[in-house]
Enzyme design. Structure first.
Site, PDB file in Angstrom:
ATOM      1  N   TRP A  25      -8.003  85.462  27.340  1.00 33.47           N
ATOM      2  CA  TRP A  25      -7.177  86.468  26.660  1.00 33.47           C
ATOM      3  C   TRP A  25      -7.470  87.879  27.207  1.00 33.47           C
ATOM      4  CZ3 TRP A  25      -8.407  88.228  20.979  1.00 33.47           C
ATOM      5  CH2 TRP A  25      -7.412  89.104  20.535  1.00 33.47           C
ATOM      6  N   ARG A  26      -8.738  88.085  27.518  1.00 35.55           N
ATOM      7  CA  ARG A  26      -9.150  89.435  27.961  1.00 35.55           C
ATOM      8  C   ARG A  26      -9.411  89.470  29.468  1.00 35.55           C
ATOM      9  NH1 ARG A  26     -10.818  91.638  22.718  1.00 35.55           N
ATOM     10  NH2 ARG A  26     -11.222  89.912  21.316  1.00 35.55           N
ATOM     11  N   TYR A  56      -0.836  85.835  27.138  1.00 41.56           N
ATOM     12  CA  TYR A  56      -2.002  86.700  27.385  1.00 41.56           C
ATOM     13  C   TYR A  56      -1.699  87.693  28.506  1.00 41.56           C
ATOM     14  CZ  TYR A  56      -4.793  83.470  24.512  1.00 41.56           C
ATOM     15  OH  TYR A  56      -5.287  82.700  23.495  1.00 41.56           O
ATOM     16  N   HIS A 129       1.221  77.078  21.001  1.00 44.11           N
ATOM     17  CA  HIS A 129       0.349  78.199  20.613  1.00 44.11           C
ATOM     18  C   HIS A 129       0.377  78.465  19.106  1.00 44.11           C
ATOM     19  CE1 HIS A 129      -1.366  82.180  22.421  1.00 44.11           C
ATOM     20  NE2 HIS A 129      -2.008  81.841  21.326  1.00 44.11           N
ATOM     21  N   ARG A 130       1.577  78.516  18.554  1.00 42.27           N
ATOM     22  CA  ARG A 130       1.721  78.699  17.102  1.00 42.27           C
ATOM     23  C   ARG A 130       2.859  77.820  16.647  1.00 42.27           C
ATOM     24  NH1 ARG A 130      -1.274  82.502  14.361  1.00 42.27           N
ATOM     25  NH2 ARG A 130      -2.569  83.730  15.784  1.00 42.27           N
ATOM     26  N   GLN A 181      -6.684  74.165  18.155  1.00 43.76           N
ATOM     27  CA  GLN A 181      -7.381  75.424  18.453  1.00 43.76           C
ATOM     28  C   GLN A 181      -7.049  76.422  17.337  1.00 43.76           C
ATOM     29  OE1 GLN A 181      -7.259  79.084  21.648  1.00 43.76           O
ATOM     30  NE2 GLN A 181      -6.988  77.048  22.498  1.00 43.76           N
ATOM     31  N   SER A 211     -12.067  83.004  18.971  1.00 47.19           N
ATOM     32  CA  SER A 211     -12.778  84.196  18.479  1.00 47.19           C
ATOM     33  C   SER A 211     -14.028  83.826  17.670  1.00 47.19           C
ATOM     34  CB  SER A 211     -11.851  85.096  17.658  1.00 47.19           C
ATOM     35  OG  SER A 211     -10.834  85.636  18.466  1.00 47.19           O
ATOM     36  N   GLY A 263     -14.855  85.103  24.487  1.00 45.23           N
ATOM     37  CA  GLY A 263     -13.924  85.998  25.164  1.00 45.23           C
ATOM     38  C   GLY A 263     -14.575  87.109  25.959  1.00 45.23           C
ATOM     39  N   ARG A 269     -23.334  88.025  29.042  1.00 43.22           N
ATOM     40  CA  ARG A 269     -23.040  87.579  27.675  1.00 43.22           C
ATOM     41  C   ARG A 269     -22.580  86.127  27.646  1.00 43.22           C
ATOM     42  NH1 ARG A 269     -20.339  93.102  25.106  1.00 43.22           N
ATOM     43  NH2 ARG A 269     -22.326  94.146  24.765  1.00 43.22           N
TER      44      ARG A 269
HETATM   45  N1  LIG Z   1      -5.058  80.357  19.938  1.00 40.12           N
HETATM   46  C1  LIG Z   1      -5.042  81.602  19.536  1.00 40.12           C
HETATM   47  O1  LIG Z   1      -4.161  82.037  18.777  1.00 40.12           O
HETATM   48  C2  LIG Z   1      -6.122  82.515  20.001  1.00 40.12           C
HETATM   49  C3  LIG Z   1      -6.276  83.796  19.453  1.00 40.12           C
HETATM   50  C4  LIG Z   1      -7.311  84.598  19.922  1.00 40.12           C
HETATM   51  C5  LIG Z   1      -8.164  84.122  20.922  1.00 40.12           C
HETATM   52  N2  LIG Z   1      -7.961  82.879  21.455  1.00 40.12           N
HETATM   53  C6  LIG Z   1      -8.844  82.329  22.507  1.00 40.12           C
HETATM   54  O2  LIG Z   1     -10.184  82.617  22.180  1.00 40.12           O
HETATM   55  C7  LIG Z   1     -10.777  83.321  23.244  1.00 40.12           C
HETATM   56  C8  LIG Z   1     -11.860  84.230  22.726  1.00 40.12           C
HETATM   57  O3  LIG Z   1     -11.327  85.193  21.827  1.00 40.12           O
HETATM   58  P1  LIG Z   1     -12.100  86.563  21.631  1.00 40.12           P
HETATM   59  O4  LIG Z   1     -12.106  87.293  22.920  1.00 40.12           O
HETATM   60  O5  LIG Z   1     -11.551  87.229  20.426  1.00 40.12           O
HETATM   61  O6  LIG Z   1     -13.586  85.990  21.347  1.00 40.12           O
HETATM   62  P2  LIG Z   1     -14.942  86.577  20.817  1.00 40.12           P
HETATM   63  O7  LIG Z   1     -15.977  85.932  21.680  1.00 40.12           O
HETATM   64  O8  LIG Z   1     -15.001  86.389  19.347  1.00 40.12           O
HETATM   65  O9  LIG Z   1     -14.913  88.143  21.090  1.00 40.12           O
HETATM   66  C9  LIG Z   1     -15.073  88.667  22.381  1.00 40.12           C
HETATM   67  C10 LIG Z   1     -15.082  90.158  22.291  1.00 40.12           C
HETATM   68  O10 LIG Z   1     -16.298  90.586  21.683  1.00 40.12           O
HETATM   69  C11 LIG Z   1     -16.892  91.603  22.485  1.00 40.12           C
HETATM   70  N3  LIG Z   1     -18.338  91.662  22.332  1.00 40.12           N
HETATM   71  C12 LIG Z   1     -19.026  92.764  21.906  1.00 40.12           C
HETATM   72  N4  LIG Z   1     -20.330  92.519  21.873  1.00 40.12           N
HETATM   73  C13 LIG Z   1     -20.497  91.268  22.308  1.00 40.12           C
HETATM   74  C14 LIG Z   1     -21.642  90.457  22.485  1.00 40.12           C
HETATM   75  N5  LIG Z   1     -22.885  90.872  22.207  1.00 40.12           N
HETATM   76  N6  LIG Z   1     -21.469  89.224  22.937  1.00 40.12           N
HETATM   77  C15 LIG Z   1     -20.224  88.759  23.216  1.00 40.12           C
HETATM   78  N7  LIG Z   1     -19.082  89.482  23.047  1.00 40.12           N
HETATM   79  C16 LIG Z   1     -19.227  90.728  22.597  1.00 40.12           C
HETATM   80  C17 LIG Z   1     -16.464  91.236  23.897  1.00 40.12           C
HETATM   81  O11 LIG Z   1     -16.582  92.397  24.716  1.00 40.12           O
HETATM   82  P3  LIG Z   1     -17.172  92.296  26.228  1.00 40.12           P
HETATM   83  O12 LIG Z   1     -16.099  91.700  27.063  1.00 40.12           O
HETATM   84  O13 LIG Z   1     -17.442  93.737  26.551  1.00 40.12           O
HETATM   85  O14 LIG Z   1     -18.425  91.495  26.177  1.00 40.12           O
HETATM   86  C18 LIG Z   1     -15.028  90.812  23.665  1.00 40.12           C
HETATM   87  O15 LIG Z   1     -14.161  91.951  23.604  1.00 40.12           O
HETATM   88  C19 LIG Z   1      -9.608  84.026  23.941  1.00 40.12           C
HETATM   89  O16 LIG Z   1      -9.900  84.389  25.276  1.00 40.12           O
HETATM   90  C20 LIG Z   1      -8.569  82.942  23.881  1.00 40.12           C
HETATM   91  O17 LIG Z   1      -8.789  81.984  24.907  1.00 40.12           O
HETATM   92  C21 LIG Z   1      -6.971  82.073  21.001  1.00 40.12           C
END
Ligand SMILES: NC(=O)c1ccc[n+]([C@@H]2O[C@H](COP(=O)([O-])OP(=O)(O)OC[C@H]3O[C@@H](n4cnc5c(N)ncnc54)[C@H](OP(=O)(O)O)[C@@H]3O)[C@@H](O)[C@H]2O)c1
Length: 299
Positions: A25-26, A56, A129-130, A181, A211, A263, A269
């Site tokens: 996603w990011r 994304y 997705h949804r 998911q 997340s 993410g 990390r």
């Molecule tokens: N199916 C859906 O509807 C849906 C929705 C949302 C997400 N997703 C999936 O879930 C994946 C992960 O989502 P997410 O990015 O929200 O996951 P997350 O792992 O909960 O959050 C990641 C975010 O936290 C930050 N962060 C800050 N401190 C951190 C630390 N100590 N350790 C790790 N991360 C830290 C990261 O920044 P840094 O990059 O600076 O570390 C990043 O921006 C997405 O890429 C996607 O594949 C699916």
């Protein structure tokens, strides 16, 4: 007291995947070279499930719909060997402005466009997705079956579906749904009670937790319930770990054996998250987290 069971690999349909997956996603880093280094680091660490979606790129610094798939496609074109090391998952069915369309023509077009952007001939897992509440599950099933018969998708999954929506779709599919998911973290414990995790255990499909660090709220503490921050920090201090490690271990501790899709865009990390998979929480610890997350003492 018993340690809560945890596995380091998971079964996803015919695949074995690491319990920590790499989410795209990011994946909007400035250069393809940087993104390649990150994806390779994730694969080296055992995060072989790589999850993306056609939508994304609309936010998080992306350049628009499809741009994260295009970035991954650029990586895979330059380094085709990486494709063989990953279980590649994408999603379709969100059309900004509609917002959901899982009609056969829309899903077929979405999947074909994803493959073009990803520069691959098939994906291993294709997810709705949804849920499109105005698509009959028989139509959705028909479209997915046809994509599978054409060899464009290996397995079928869903995302953000209720247990009833999963059952309705499965009733019209000869192929098994291999994954759901949904959001699941120490800050979002709804799947413990809404049937998501129970259904995954009933049918043996994989629960992919999105997340798992609550989009960064868990490590930063921003917007987190004070009781939850305190509970995670107390366990972290006892275990000589940090709050994120405990939170990821919480997700991985559920007996449905979830995969945590992280993410972060930083290799160190990803490494820390993989190390979190080794932490085994006690029952008293996971229940302390549930009570702090819900703000209610269990009877
Ligand atoms: N199916 C859906 O509807 C849906 C929705 C949302 C997400 N997703 C999936 O879930 C994946 C992960 O989502 P997410 O990015 O929200 O996951 P997350 O792992 O909960 O959050 C990641 C975010 O936290 C930050 N962060 C800050 N401190 C951190 C630390 N100590 N350790 C790790 N991360 C830290 C990261 O920044 P840094 O990059 O600076 O570390 C990043 O921006 C997405 O890429 C996607 O594949 C699916």
């Amino acid at each position: 007291m018993d340690s809560v069971r945890r596995m380091t690999t998971r079964t996803l349909g015919p695949f074995t995947v690491g319990s920590i997956a790499f989410g795209c996603w990011r994946l909007t880093t400035p250069s393809t070279e940087e993104a390649t280094t990150l994806v390779e680091a994730a694969l080296d660490l055992g995060c072989n499930l790589v999850d993306t979606a056609d939508v994304y790129g609309l936010d998080w610094g992306g350049t628009g719909f499809g741009s994260c798939e295009e970035r991954l496609g650029a990586i895979l074109s330059a380094r085709p060997g990486l494709r063989t090391r990953m279980v590649l998952a994408t999603k379709g069915g969100i059309i900004p402005g509609v917002p959901y369309d899982s009609s056969p023509s829309a899903i077929t077009a979405a999947c074909e466009a994803s493959l073009r952007r990803l520069c691959v001939d098939h994906v291993d897992l294709y997810q709705i997705h949804r849920p499109d509440m105005f698509a009959h599950p028989a139509e959705v099933a028909g479209a997915l079956t046809s994509l599978h018969e054409r060899g464009l998708i290996g397995c079928i999954g869903v995302s953000n579906h209720s247990a009833a929506q999963v059952s309705a779709l499965q009733a019209h599919l000869a192929l098994p749904i291999v994954s759901v998911q949904n959001e699941f973290s120490a800050a979002h414990v709804t799947p413990l009670r809404d049937g998501t995790l129970d259904q995954a255990m009933q049918h043996g499909f994989a629960m992919l937790a999105w997340s798992p660090l609550a989009r960064g709220a868990i490590p930063t503490g921003d917007g987190l319930r004070v009781e939850l921050t305190e509970a995670l920090d107390r366990i972290a201090a006892d275990r000589g770990a940090d709050r994120s490690t405990v939170a990821l271990a919480f997700v991985l501790s559920h007996p449905s054996a979830p995969v945590a899709i992280i993410g972060t865009q930083r290799a160190e990390r990803i490494r820390a998250a993989v190390a979190a998979a080794a932490l085994r929480l006690e029952r008293s610890e996971v229940y302390a987290i549930v009570q702090a997350a819900e703000g209610v003492r269990l009877p």
